[in-house]
Write an enzyme that holds these catalytic residues in place. Structure first.
Site, PDB file in Angstrom:
ATOM      1  N   GLU A   1       1.371   9.727  -0.287  1.00 47.41           N
ATOM      2  CA  GLU A   1       2.011  10.381   0.793  1.00 47.41           C
ATOM      3  C   GLU A   1       3.279   9.556   1.235  1.00 47.41           C
ATOM      4  O   GLU A   1       3.870   9.813   2.589  1.00 47.41           O
ATOM      5  CB  GLU A   1       1.219  10.661   2.073  1.00 47.41           C
ATOM      6  CG  GLU A   1      -0.192  11.086   1.694  1.00 47.41           C
ATOM      7  CD  GLU A   1      -0.038  12.501   1.044  1.00 47.41           C
ATOM      8  OE1 GLU A   1       0.909  13.008   0.257  1.00 47.41           O
ATOM      9  OE2 GLU A   1      -0.989  13.427   1.174  1.00 47.41           O
TER      10      GLU A   1
ATOM     11  N   GLN B   1     -16.087  -8.514   4.986  1.00 46.98           N
ATOM     12  CA  GLN B   1     -16.365  -9.956   5.252  1.00 46.98           C
ATOM     13  C   GLN B   1     -17.600 -10.387   6.165  1.00 46.98           C
ATOM     14  O   GLN B   1     -18.408 -11.443   5.940  1.00 46.98           O
ATOM     15  CB  GLN B   1     -14.960 -10.504   5.961  1.00 46.98           C
ATOM     16  CG  GLN B   1     -14.854 -12.101   6.034  1.00 46.98           C
ATOM     17  CD  GLN B   1     -14.892 -12.607   4.732  1.00 46.98           C
ATOM     18  OE1 GLN B   1     -14.396 -12.002   3.754  1.00 46.98           O
ATOM     19  NE2 GLN B   1     -15.086 -14.155   4.443  1.00 46.98           N
TER      20      GLN B   1
ATOM     21  N   ARG C   1       0.950  12.934   5.922  1.00 46.33           N
ATOM     22  CA  ARG C   1       0.856  11.441   6.264  1.00 46.33           C
ATOM     23  C   ARG C   1      -0.366  11.347   7.381  1.00 46.33           C
ATOM     24  O   ARG C   1      -0.850  10.519   7.505  1.00 46.33           O
ATOM     25  CB  ARG C   1       2.210  10.922   6.810  1.00 46.33           C
ATOM     26  CG  ARG C   1       3.123  10.862   5.387  1.00 46.33           C
ATOM     27  CD  ARG C   1       4.557  10.706   5.697  1.00 46.33           C
ATOM     28  NE  ARG C   1       5.324  10.212   4.519  1.00 46.33           N
ATOM     29  CZ  ARG C   1       6.602  10.871   4.241  1.00 46.33           C
ATOM     30  NH1 ARG C   1       7.221  11.214   5.245  1.00 46.33           N
ATOM     31  NH2 ARG C   1       7.090  10.466   2.861  1.00 46.33           N
TER      32      ARG C   1
ATOM     33  N   SER D   1       8.886   6.310  -5.067  1.00 42.20           N
ATOM     34  CA  SER D   1       9.249   6.211  -3.679  1.00 42.20           C
ATOM     35  C   SER D   1      10.819   6.942  -3.614  1.00 42.20           C
ATOM     36  O   SER D   1      11.101   7.669  -2.507  1.00 42.20           O
ATOM     37  CB  SER D   1       9.422   4.711  -3.224  1.00 42.20           C
ATOM     38  OG  SER D   1       8.135   4.343  -3.088  1.00 42.20           O
TER      39      SER D   1
END
Length: 379
Positions: free
Chosen positions: A362, A335, A241, A131
């Site tokens: 990203e 689920q 992104r 990061s």
């Protein structure tokens, strides 16, 4: 304000959907299970222009906008998330070479990149700087007519297979202004690769460390201006992104469609699951979240296309929201299948595994919040 795609965009969407249905979806489970990197299939995608979507026309790109790219990546990822995601990374790296490279670099590399005769990887993250990308330690020092690179990059998609590596390395002092960007070919002396990582998902693409040990490259392989590399990397990531968020849309859409079909046929307590109001509400929430995520991605794409001053914030917001929401949609779809969702007979467990990493790469979703808050507080 028009929320509809225009005729050209719908035609592009249809073409991407047809390609995904014919060339990606039938092989997705096999590629995942056997860890196959489908290079020939990606080159077929390149023949349709999908490997140079927003690269300029001069050297063979389609010169489309980021809205069209988002539409394409949603459709491709509905066929196979991991392959679509790699194509998105290749597009980002190709665009950077075309956008910031010299005329010689562009002529030398871009035609082969848009045809995917050369495969590209993006190299920013390091073992010690994820990061905090601006703290990178990989260095590049000028030596006559060459640059000499030392250091390593981690979690690099395509590592060991890609032909071209767009590499960020430190040429100056600490911080982002000391970073430059380079184009490194696979056969450069001093370039090597680590063992393939054993991953939770994205098994249809290789991932490894890229190692530079006195790696010598021509001085002409500097991308753009010395010291501007971090800026280039971040500009690439604005679009990257959105691309990865769009890939989340496609995976989540397939998961939702699969769940819709399942609850109509699966019976419990004497009636189809689709007649249970609690599950109807769940499906409604999943569909609403998917639509909201898509709108945020398209808004971010519009912002990039128009050069809006808040484009970085909107791209970060779209990536954070879409990847979180789409992972949750896929998990809820699993689920709804109960134990069957946990089996490889259904695509749900693969989609969940593949989408999980979108919240990390990203720029982690925590960093997306940092970017969003920083941009808000500047105002």
């Amino acid at each position: 304000m028009d929320f509809a795609l225009n005729d050209d965009q719908r035609a592009i969407q249809d073409a991407a959907r047809a390609f995904a249905d014919a060339e990606l979806a039938p092989h997705s489970a096999h590629w995942d299970e056997h860890k196959i990197f489908p290079v020939d299939t990606m080159r077929a995608a390149a023949e349709m222009g999908f490997c140079g979507i927003y690269t300029g026309e001069e050297h063979g790109g389609m010169a489309l906008g980021r809205v069209e790219a988002a539409v394409i990546f949603e459709e491709l990822s509905r066929g196979d998330v991991a392959t679509a995601a790699f194509i998105s990374i290749h597009n980002m790296a190709t665009w950077m070479v075309d956008k910031f490279g010299s005329d010689d670099l562009r002529a030398r590399y871009v035609p082969s990149l848009v045809s995917m005769q050369m495969i590209a990887s993006y190299c920013l993250t390091e073992p010690g700087s994820g990061s905090d990308a601006a703290s990178m330690r990989t260095s590049a020092k000028r030596d006559g007519d060459h640059w000499v690179l030392n250091g390593s990059k981690a979690f690099i998609s395509g590592a060991g297979t890609s032909d071209v590596y767009v590499v960020m390395a430190r040429t100056g002092g600490e911080g982002p202004k000391g970073v430059s960007t380079f184009v490194v070919e696979k056969d450069a002396p001093g370039l090597s690769f680590g063992a393939q990582e054993k991953k939770m998902g994205w098994n249809a693409q290789p991932t490894a460390i890229v190692q530079f040990d006195d790696c010598r490259i021509p001085a002409a392989n500097l991308l753009g201006q010395e010291g501007d590399g971090f800026k280039y990397a971040m500009m690439g990531l604005d679009g990257g992104r959105l691309n990865i968020a769009a890939c989340s849309l496609g995976g989540a859409r397939l998961a939702l469609e699969t769940a819709q079909d399942y609850v109509k046929t699966r019976k419990q307590f004497g009636k189809p699951l689709a007649e249970l109001q609690a599950l109807q509400f769940k499906l409604a929430d999943m569909a609403t979240d998917l639509e909201a995520a898509r709108l945020m991605v398209l808004r971010g794409a519009w912002a990039l296309d128009t050069g809006h001053p808040e484009k970085t914030k909107w791209c970060a917001m779209a990536k954070r929201f879409a990847t979180d929401a789409c992972f949750q949609i896929a998990d809820e779809a699993l689920q709804l299948h109960g134990g069957y969702g946990y089996l490889k007979d259904y695509p749900l467990e693969r989609i969940v595994r593949d989408l999980r990493v979108h919240r990390i790469l990203e720029g982690t979703n925590e960093i997306m919040r940092v970017i969003t808050a920083r941009e808000m507080l500047r105002q």
